[in-house]
Design an enzyme around this catalytic site. Structure first.
Site, PDB file in Angstrom:
ATOM      1  N   GLY A   1       9.569 -20.344  -1.276  1.00 21.08           N
ATOM      2  CA  GLY A   1       9.010 -21.243  -0.277  1.00 21.08           C
ATOM      3  C   GLY A   1       7.928 -20.654   0.601  1.00 21.08           C
ATOM      4  O   GLY A   1       7.411 -21.346   1.485  1.00 21.08           O
TER       5      GLY A   1
ATOM      6  N   GLU B   1      -4.785  -7.105   6.797  1.00 24.47           N
ATOM      7  CA  GLU B   1      -5.067  -6.278   7.960  1.00 24.47           C
ATOM      8  C   GLU B   1      -6.189  -5.299   7.594  1.00 24.47           C
ATOM      9  O   GLU B   1      -5.956  -4.274   6.963  1.00 24.47           O
ATOM     10  CB  GLU B   1      -3.815  -5.506   8.384  1.00 24.47           C
ATOM     11  CG  GLU B   1      -4.047  -4.635   9.606  1.00 24.47           C
ATOM     12  CD  GLU B   1      -2.959  -3.597   9.805  1.00 24.47           C
ATOM     13  OE1 GLU B   1      -2.785  -3.141  10.947  1.00 24.47           O
ATOM     14  OE2 GLU B   1      -2.290  -3.215   8.816  1.00 24.47           O
TER      15      GLU B   1
ATOM     16  N   ASP C   1       4.504 -19.822   2.105  1.00 18.17           N
ATOM     17  CA  ASP C   1       3.237 -20.544   2.035  1.00 18.17           C
ATOM     18  C   ASP C   1       2.034 -19.623   2.146  1.00 18.17           C
ATOM     19  O   ASP C   1       0.886 -20.100   2.136  1.00 18.17           O
ATOM     20  CB  ASP C   1       3.171 -21.580   3.162  1.00 18.17           C
ATOM     21  CG  ASP C   1       4.264 -22.630   3.025  1.00 18.17           C
ATOM     22  OD1 ASP C   1       4.202 -23.423   2.065  1.00 18.17           O
ATOM     23  OD2 ASP C   1       5.176 -22.643   3.871  1.00 18.17           O
TER      24      ASP C   1
ATOM     25  N   THR D   1      -8.815   4.923   0.935  1.00 20.60           N
ATOM     26  CA  THR D   1      -8.044   4.134  -0.041  1.00 20.60           C
ATOM     27  C   THR D   1      -7.126   4.973  -0.914  1.00 20.60           C
ATOM     28  O   THR D   1      -6.320   4.412  -1.651  1.00 20.60           O
ATOM     29  CB  THR D   1      -9.000   3.346  -0.955  1.00 20.60           C
ATOM     30  OG1 THR D   1      -9.887   4.249  -1.614  1.00 20.60           O
ATOM     31  CG2 THR D   1      -9.802   2.335  -0.147  1.00 20.60           C
TER      32      THR D   1
ATOM     33  N   HIS E   1      -6.609  -0.065   3.115  1.00 20.66           N
ATOM     34  CA  HIS E   1      -6.267   1.163   2.391  1.00 20.66           C
ATOM     35  C   HIS E   1      -6.010   0.890   0.909  1.00 20.66           C
ATOM     36  O   HIS E   1      -5.648   1.810   0.168  1.00 20.66           O
ATOM     37  CB  HIS E   1      -5.055   1.833   3.040  1.00 20.66           C
ATOM     38  CG  HIS E   1      -5.318   2.300   4.440  1.00 20.66           C
ATOM     39  ND1 HIS E   1      -5.991   3.465   4.720  1.00 20.66           N
ATOM     40  CD2 HIS E   1      -5.030   1.723   5.635  1.00 20.66           C
ATOM     41  CE1 HIS E   1      -6.099   3.601   6.029  1.00 20.66           C
ATOM     42  NE2 HIS E   1      -5.518   2.560   6.609  1.00 20.66           N
TER      43      HIS E   1
ATOM     44  N   ASP F   1       1.448   7.082  -0.501  1.00 19.94           N
ATOM     45  CA  ASP F   1       0.482   6.052  -0.855  1.00 19.94           C
ATOM     46  C   ASP F   1       0.622   5.650  -2.317  1.00 19.94           C
ATOM     47  O   ASP F   1       0.546   6.491  -3.217  1.00 19.94           O
ATOM     48  CB  ASP F   1      -0.931   6.577  -0.598  1.00 19.94           C
ATOM     49  CG  ASP F   1      -1.948   5.457  -0.470  1.00 19.94           C
ATOM     50  OD1 ASP F   1      -1.839   4.686   0.499  1.00 19.94           O
ATOM     51  OD2 ASP F   1      -2.834   5.354  -1.335  1.00 19.94           O
TER      52      ASP F   1
ATOM     53  N   ASN G   1       0.803  -1.220   0.000  1.00 14.45           N
ATOM     54  CA  ASN G   1       0.000   0.000   0.000  1.00 14.45           C
ATOM     55  C   ASN G   1       0.833   1.266   0.000  1.00 14.45           C
ATOM     56  O   ASN G   1       0.435   2.288  -0.550  1.00 14.45           O
ATOM     57  CB  ASN G   1      -0.923   0.004   1.228  1.00 14.45           C
ATOM     58  CG  ASN G   1      -1.631   1.324   1.427  1.00 14.45           C
ATOM     59  OD1 ASN G   1      -2.521   1.664   0.658  1.00 14.45           O
ATOM     60  ND2 ASN G   1      -1.239   2.087   2.440  1.00 14.45           N
TER      61      ASN G   1
ATOM     62  N   ASP H   1      -0.247  -5.945   4.921  1.00 14.14           N
ATOM     63  CA  ASP H   1      -0.356  -4.838   5.861  1.00 14.14           C
ATOM     64  C   ASP H   1      -1.225  -3.737   5.250  1.00 14.14           C
ATOM     65  O   ASP H   1      -1.213  -3.509   4.035  1.00 14.14           O
ATOM     66  CB  ASP H   1       1.039  -4.290   6.183  1.00 14.14           C
ATOM     67  CG  ASP H   1       1.005  -3.212   7.229  1.00 14.14           C
ATOM     68  OD1 ASP H   1       0.779  -3.559   8.407  1.00 14.14           O
ATOM     69  OD2 ASP H   1       1.187  -2.026   6.882  1.00 14.14           O
TER      70      ASP H   1
END
Length: 778
Positions: free
Chosen positions: A231, A276, A233, A199, A242, A207, A155, A238
């Site tokens: 590797g 998040e 998974d 956003t 937004h 941003d 973000n 974060d």
């Protein structure tokens, strides 16, 4: 490294055939697993064996998917710290580890935890480790059935410091920084009752225009796919709320989520992805909808149950367990199975005024009893940094030991054992709660007051149950009635494991070592007795957690075979590990001495281990001249070393500063560590910085956009400068002839804290011959 369906089918067929062989029993399954690993190694990368392991019971009783298990948030642990703790992590019942941010940050090393959340590129590697370290971690985690998920930042990026919080850092990848179409331009304070501002606004950091498909396709998606190839998974995004959704109907529309999720799933269909999305409860001033768009994000990713975490904390603080019993887990209609549940997160603990900041470990354990015992959600346990604030001295290290506390471990294992069992919540009173899971198990917590149960209703099957925490005694169930005593302020974990086999953990689990000795720690569970044998010697009895040391004074290429056997009433489990003492690491450090020095000494040490290692005592060892001002010394038997140079009372780096970190052949000149010998076609350029006042312990360095100036990485900046006439400073650096450069002066202290010059980047073109000089004012 990801799963391949053809290989999976072949391995399942192999298992089916083995099960039909005479004499083949479940106790021999470990041998079958080893055979499967051998098959994988013959035709595919070894980690693809994880696909097979997911179809059978894990050696550590861990579920095969992140969603079914428990996540350890190894906050600010280095990749190698996680790797060295994998055995203990598996034993504590975690099947997934979430790393901190892997992208390079504008400070390296970071002065505080939050600086890791200011990335300067979409690449892998920072002070937590290199990309090679990350790949090695993932490969080792596969051996334990542990998944690795990564915290990623898409973000926003690093800002340009105080007064320029909304503007991209000068250290940012210039191809991103200089592309105007990659940035949102709304830089006022965000009104959280306006979804568009949520956003498109800057949250104190510049941003990114995530709707830009060039940004997605050239930088973000390749970065995520590379992590998957290494590797990873899964991912935690974060600041996900937004990043806009197609449902926002913006112009242009933002298809970040469908595009990025589709790309990740194409690389690894089983990847676990959550974001998040903190539930603020604000309503949009235009359409009245929640501006966190929680329900819409659930169409694409799993989500953080921040509102439920708040409910759990209040239940514990207020001594009212009923506050944590919501059947929706605060998810506003979102399937609770898509939620990440916690007692606390790094934000609730570390941010100023954080809600869990003052909660004790006992309170966290009580909250965890609710979170881990309930049927829905994927529990995440946050490991608090040891210093309580996440400062530079703790970044890279494991936090406190609460993550492997006895009660926490018992609850994790209960969660794993109860997969698929419906829950029944029984609130006895405000302080006492019983969580039944089917007829298999129950968790009882008492916030206050000892309670004696006589004929308490329960779903548990008839039988006798011993509290897995070892704190409370025996509970009995007869005809649907529970009898027993729960002590005040404790947790009882009740379920019977039946005839499960002993579990053995050995760390490290096989491999080579280059030091003179290797320490091996052996642990076991669900066993009454255990022995180990080294190179077929007579077995020796040991207690869980015992460490042994191998390799001392042995020649190179010596092989050690360690056989560990644990026994209980149902039988025995045996684990065999192989270790090879390989040739010691050696690398040569080349140093270009100041012209006023005589023969320089090299002093090298490593204080990241205990006890501290050092070569010869200060002032170290005289280096060997190579001519042309270059001197060299070869360090043998060390994986890494911090080096300092001195002559006649002068030393570099200065007293109180850390040495240069070296791990391979390198050439150090004018404070710059080079992988190869710098070109002779270089020009000495003298930088003069005037009006640069400093605090005690600070020095002046020059950081710039070329390797000789550290490529904008403060840890590799040229310096320190000399101060012949305070507050004027001078530093001479050899730079490529004719090169055009950008640079700034920085102030740096011995702890790595950095203050950047606030003026725009200075520019300079190095002369093609002779010497150069440039003067700037702080």
């Amino acid at each position: 490294m990801k799963k391949k369906s053809k290989l999976l089918c072949s391995l399942l067929l192999l298992l089916a055939l083995l099960l039909q062989l005479p004499g083949f029993t479940p106790q021999k399954l470990a041998t079958a697993n080893a055979a499967a690993d051998t098959v994988v190694a013959a035709g595919e990368p070894a980690a693809d064996g994880a696909a097979f392991l997911e179809t059978v019971s894990s050696e550590y009783g861990l579920p095969g998917t992140t969603a079914e298990g428990v996540i350890l948030h190894a906050f600010d642990w280095s990749f190698n710290t996680i790797k060295s703790n994998l055995g203990a992590i598996a034993q504590a019942g975690y099947n997934t580890v979430q790393t901190s941010v892997v992208q390079p940050s504008k400070e390296d090393p970071a002065s505080m935890w939050y600086m890791l959340y200011q990335p300067v590129d979409f690449s892998i590697g920072n002070q937590l480790g290199t990309e090679a370290d990350f790949t090695s971690l993932c490969q080792e985690a596969d051996k334990y059935g542990i998944k690795i998920i990564v915290d990623v930042l898409c973000n926003h990026t690093a800002n340009n410091g105080s007064g320029q919080e909304m503007y991209p850092s000068d250290r940012l990848n210039s191809a991103i920084r200089n592309n105007a179409s990659f940035w949102h331009t709304f830089k006022s304070s965000i009104n959280y009752s306006d979804r568009w501002q949520v956003t498109h606004g800057c949250i104190g950091l510049p941003d990114l225009a995530t709707e830009n498909t060039d940004l997605q396709n050239k930088y973000i998606i390749p970065f995520l796919k590379r992590l998957a190839a290494d590797g990873a998974d899964g991912f935690r995004f974060d600041a996900a709320k937004h990043i806009a959704l197609p449902e926002d109907n913006d112009n242009p529309a933002d298809y970040f989520w469908p595009n990025v999720i589709s790309a990740i799933k194409a690389a690894d269909s089983s990847s676990f992805i959550y974001g998040e999305v903190l539930q603020a409860g604000d309503r949009d001033i235009y359409d009245g909808k929640y501006t966190d768009a929680f329900e819409d994000y659930a169409k694409y990713i799993n989500l953080t149950a921040s509102a439920y975490g708040n409910d759990v904390r209040n239940a514990i603080k207020d001594h009212n367990v009923g506050k944590a019993l919501s059947s929706s887990y605060g998810g506003r209609g979102v399937d609770p199975g898509k939620l990440i549940t916690w007692v606390e997160s790094h934000d609730t603990y570390l941010n100023s005024g954080g809600d869990s900041r003052n909660m004790s470990n006992w309170q966290i354990e009580m909250g965890w009893a609710i979170v881990a015992a309930r049927e829905k959600g994927t529990p995440l346990f946050f490991n608090r940094p040891a210093d309580g604030k996440g400062a530079s001295g703790t970044i890279g290290k494991a936090g406190d030991d609460e993550w492997k506390d006895n009660e926490i471990t018992a609850l994790n294992k209960f969660h794993n054992a109860m997969a698929g069992q419906n829950e029944t919540l029984r609130q006895v009173n405000n302080n006492v709660l019983i969580i039944d899971r089917g007829t298999k198990g129950s968790v009882i917590l008492s916030l206050d007051g000892t309670t004696t149960f006589t004929s308490q209703a329960t779903n548990l099957a008839d039988g006798t149950y011993m509290d897995k925490t070892g704190v409370n005694g025996t509970f009995t169930v007869q005809n649907g009635k529970l009898n027993g005593i729960i002590k005040s302020g404790t947790i009882a974990v009740l379920y019977n494991t039946g005839s499960s086999a002993p579990v053995i953990t050995v760390s490290p689990d096989s491999g080579t070592f280059t030091s003179d000795t290797q320490t091996i720690t052996m642990s076991y569970s669900n066993a009454s007795y255990a022995t180990y044998s080294l190179n077929n010697a007579a077995p020796i009895a040991f207690t869980s957690g015992t460490s042994i040391q191998i390799g001392g004074n042995a020649p190179q290429n010596t092989t050690y075979t360690l056989t560990v056997t644990a026994t209980n009433s149902t039988g025995s489990t045996t684990k065999t590990c192989t270790y090879i003492k390989s040739a010691a690491n050696s690398y040569t450090v080349h140093y270009y001495k100041p012209s006023s020095w005589g023969t320089p000494n090299i002093y090298y040490y490593d204080e990241t281990v205990s006890p501290k290692k050092e070569g010869a005592a200060w002032p170290g060892t005289a280096m060997t001249s190579e001519g042309d001002g270059w001197y060299s010394y070869t360090i043998s038997g060390w994986d890494k070393a911090y080096v300092m140079f001195n002559s006649g009372g002068a030393q570099i780096p200065a007293s109180g500063q850390s040495g240069y970190l070296v791990t391979k052949n390198c050439w150090i000149q004018n404070g710059i560590i080079n992988d190869s010998k710098p070109s002779s076609s270089s020009i000495p350029v003298t930088f003069t910085v005037t009006n640069a006042t400093t605090a005690l312990g600070q020095n002046i360095y020059i950081s710039g956009n070329i390797a000789e100036l550290g490529n904008w990485t403060p840890a590799n900046a040229a310096g320190p400068a000399a101060c012949p006439n305070y507050p004027a400073w001078q530093l001479t650096v050899s730079l490529p002839a004719g090169k055009s450069i950008e640079f700034k002066a920085i102030k740096k202290d011995s702890s790595g804290n950095v203050v950047w010059q606030s003026t725009p980047n200075s520019t300079y073109t190095v002369p093609t011959s002779g010497t150069g000089s440039v003067s700037i004012s702080w």
